[in-house]
Design a protein around this motif. Structure first.
Motif, PDB file in Angstrom:
ATOM      1  N   SER A 303     -61.703  -1.831  23.253  1.00 56.46           N
ATOM      2  CA  SER A 303     -61.267  -0.997  22.725  1.00 56.46           C
ATOM      3  C   SER A 303     -60.072  -1.810  22.881  1.00 56.46           C
ATOM      4  O   SER A 303     -59.480  -2.546  24.049  1.00 56.46           O
ATOM      5  N   SER A 347     -56.433   5.655  25.027  1.00 57.54           N
ATOM      6  CA  SER A 347     -58.049   5.553  24.855  1.00 57.54           C
ATOM      7  C   SER A 347     -58.339   4.257  26.932  1.00 57.54           C
ATOM      8  O   SER A 347     -58.181   3.257  26.380  1.00 57.54           O
ATOM      9  N   THR A 350     -58.862   0.374  26.805  1.00 60.53           N
ATOM     10  CA  THR A 350     -58.020  -0.667  25.965  1.00 60.53           C
ATOM     11  C   THR A 350     -57.385  -1.852  26.655  1.00 60.53           C
ATOM     12  O   THR A 350     -56.440  -1.535  27.216  1.00 60.53           O
ATOM     13  N   HIS A 376     -52.207   2.492  30.405  1.00 63.04           N
ATOM     14  CA  HIS A 376     -52.982   1.185  30.018  1.00 63.04           C
ATOM     15  C   HIS A 376     -53.398   0.085  31.126  1.00 63.04           C
ATOM     16  O   HIS A 376     -51.427  -0.511  31.893  1.00 63.04           O
TER      17      HIS A 376
END
Ligand code: M6R
Length: 618
Positions: A303, A347, A350, A376
């Motif tokens: 994503s 998430s 990502t 991240h």
């Protein structure tokens, strides 16, 4: 924001300082000032623009062999001569006389001010900068020299800033420090220089040294040294590479144009061609365009999170549609200034994409750092400035090769960002097996066609100019778009607000009946973007809703959109529908509209009130 320049030379530095300020004026233009050493510190300040400062300097035949200068975007204290930089310490007797220019914010200035006042320092401005001048003066009393005093002072200051400092007693040197705001050195044959960005020094030298965070440098006419400090003490001398900049002073000249914004609108075809040059020369799309680690990082990506501000945020919103539709990737787009203070859910896998023209926007940089802190793992910068903080702090990078963008209203940066994001989409789609070879070839062909399509679109200028005359009388405007063109409507509204001061709002056209339709009357022009895409019939119904209520519609339609002009329905036809390129092409007439309305209203197109180009403060 704000721009700073410093120079020490065997020649008079006043022309270099003023030329540098002219080039940095895009960073802020509330006031300007300079100080040179010439039998003492000689200071000039004005609330006018740099050309006013130039006049004053000429009248006074100002000269000096070392100096620092500043163009201001006010944060602490209204724009006034009293608050203009440089700021002094040493108005009291027996104190060293110090001059300071500063870009950024000192966050603990209130407590520092109280402390310095209790030590006997007298404040004569409302700025946070004056704290730095007095603090350096105080530390100088117990330091070996100015460089050491600057090191000691920085340790006590909170915030992100860059400074240049001079001491009356040592007229042969300046000291500069980078602490969260950009600063570089220029090395010349007859002198050495410092500035907030390369463009300020191009007439003096092409040899640049980009300072790193925490660097403090001392410049004389014959040399320089850079040091690192820790806990207020000089730790060691450090070496930084010297780069010969590719930028020429021609790239920042206005040439035959009246405004930089106009120049930059008309440069978009070549800006996009430069940005995509590597793709034009290849038969296929490769992840390596984004960096050597891109293939491995992209393969793990499930994503995308895009962080940006203003126009760059709008580019991210367009990219979301492309990433979801073409690459099948979930994509979230966040305003950087909001994201940095939220508790977002992280998430895994990502890829965080920061988009910025300047690569200096404080909120975007902070949001990117915050995303990393949250866990991240990978980041990509899409940016127009090669040595910017955003480029340096990201794992992967793609440069928009738009060339310097000087007009405060962003134009060519936006279209080159969109071109880059389309390329990113195609790259991810290919890796995810969503782009078969024929589709890849078609997309490359589309990208090759883009510069020509932009040239063609620019030809609508005379028609847009005629519309602009009518807009100049209005106080409000609505902009409508649907799907991927909704962010383009947002961008059109932002451009109009920014340079013509007309209040403009953008809506997804389907949202109109949920409230904003109440605003529609004959005094409210409604601009609509009407490409011949799958949402056209829906959009046509939304336009009917406006028309039926006496609203006046100004529609930018594809040639094959079949929208026929009638009373209160004005239409400018662009070319036939251009598929994925459509949002990029529909941006052009909206930029032209804002530009021509601003001309009608005689506003300061390149330097709109209250704004600055790079927002380096929070
Ligand atoms: O340099 P950046 O792209 O990070 O700047 C972000 C915004 O400040 C910028 O796009 C701003 O909104 C422009 N003035 C809009 O024209």
């Amino acid at each position: 924001m704000c721009g700073i320049v410093g120079a020490v030379s065997v020649n008079n530095v006043v022309p270099v300082l003023l030329e540098g300020l002219q080039r940095l004026e895009y960073r802020g233009y509330d006031s300007a000032g300079l100080v040179v050493t010439c039998g003492g510190l000689q200071r000039l300040r004005t609330t006018g623009r740099v050309h006013e400062l130039q006049k004053l300097a000429d009248e006074q035949k100002m000269q000096g062999f070392a100096g620092i200068a500043h163009t201001r975007w006010a944060t602490h204290g209204a724009p006034s001569v009293r608050n203009a930089h440089p700021h002094f310490s040493g108005l009291e007797e027996n104190n060293p006389r110090i001059a300071v220019v500063h870009n950024g914010i000192v966050e603990n200035y209130e407590s520092m001010r109280e402390r310095l006042q209790s030590e006997g320092y007298r404040f004569v401005s409302d700025t946070d900068t004056e704290v730095i001048a007095h603090l350096v003066a105080l530390n100088l009393k117990r330091s070996e020299g100015l460089l050491e005093a600057v090191c000691a002072s920085i340790a006590e200051l909170q915030g992100a800033f860059a400074i240049a400092v001079m001491e009356e007693a040592r007229p042969d040197k300046i000291v500069v420090a980078r602490n969260g705001a950009p600063l570089l050195l220029g090395l010349g044959e007859s002198g050495n220089y410092a500035a907030s960005d390369v463009s300020a020094l191009l007439k003096a030298t092409k040899n640049m040294v980009y300072l790193e965070e925490g660097d403090v440098a001392e410049l004389t006419s014959s040399g320089y040294r850079i040091v690192n400090c820790h806990n207020g003490k000089v730790v060691q001398k450090v070496e930084r590479a010297v780069h010969e900049t590719e930028l020429t002073s021609d790239a920042i000249e206005l040439g035959p144009y009246t405004h930089y914004m106009q120049k930059e609108i008309f440069e978009q075809s070549s800006a996009v061609a430069n940005t995509l040059e590597m793709v034009f020369n290849a038969q296929s799309i490769s992840p390596n365009l984004f960096g050597s680690a891109a293939e491995s990082i992209f393969s793990q990506t499930s994503s995308i999170l895009i962080l940006a501000c203003g126009t760059s945020y709008h580019a991210g919103l367009v990219a979301r549609y492309w990433l979801e539709t073409v690459a099948g990737l979930p994509c979230n787009v966040e305003i950087a200034s909001e994201y940095r203070y939220r508790d977002p859910i992280v998430s895994p896998n990502t890829l965080v994409v920061g988009i910025s023209q300047s690569g200096e926007t404080a909120d975007t940089l902070a949001a990117m750092k915050y995303a990393k802190k949250l866990g991240h793992a990978h980041s990509l910068a899409i940016c127009n400035v090669p040595e910017s903080a955003l480029i340096r702090q990201s794992d992967l990078r793609f440069l928009t090769r738009a060339g310097p963008e000087i007009g405060v209203a962003s134009t060519k940066a936006f279209t080159t960002q969109l071109a880059s994001l389309l390329l990113l989409t195609a790259t991810l789609a290919k890796l995810r097996r969503k782009l078969p070879p024929e589709a890849e070839s078609c997309l490359i062909a589309d990208l090759r066609h883009l510069p020509v399509a932009i040239q063609h679109t620019l030809q609508v200028e005379p028609q847009v100019k005629a519309w602009a005359k009518r807009f100049a009388q209005k106080r409000h405007a609505l902009f409508l778009g649907r799907g991927v063109h909704y962010p383009i409507a947002m961008e059109g509204a932002l451009k109009l607000k920014e340079i013509s001061y007309i209040h403009a709002e953008a809506y997804a056209a389907g949202e109109l009946k949920h409230g904003p339709l109440a605003l529609v009357d004959s005094e409210m022009p409604v601009v609509a973007i009407a490409p011949n895409d799958q949402l056209l019939s829906k959009l046509k119904s939304n336009l009917q809703e406006v028309h039926a209520r006496g609203g006046e519609l100004y529609v930018f339609a594809d040639a094959d959109s079949h929208i026929v002009p009638s009373e209160n329905l004005h239409v400018i036809r662009l070319s036939e529908h251009e598929g994925l390129l459509s949002p990029i092409l529909h941006t052009i007439p909206l930029q032209l509209l804002a530009y021509h309305v601003a001309l009608e209203k005689n506003t300061d197109v390149d330097k709109p009130r209250n704004l600055a180009k790079a927002v380096t403060v929070e």
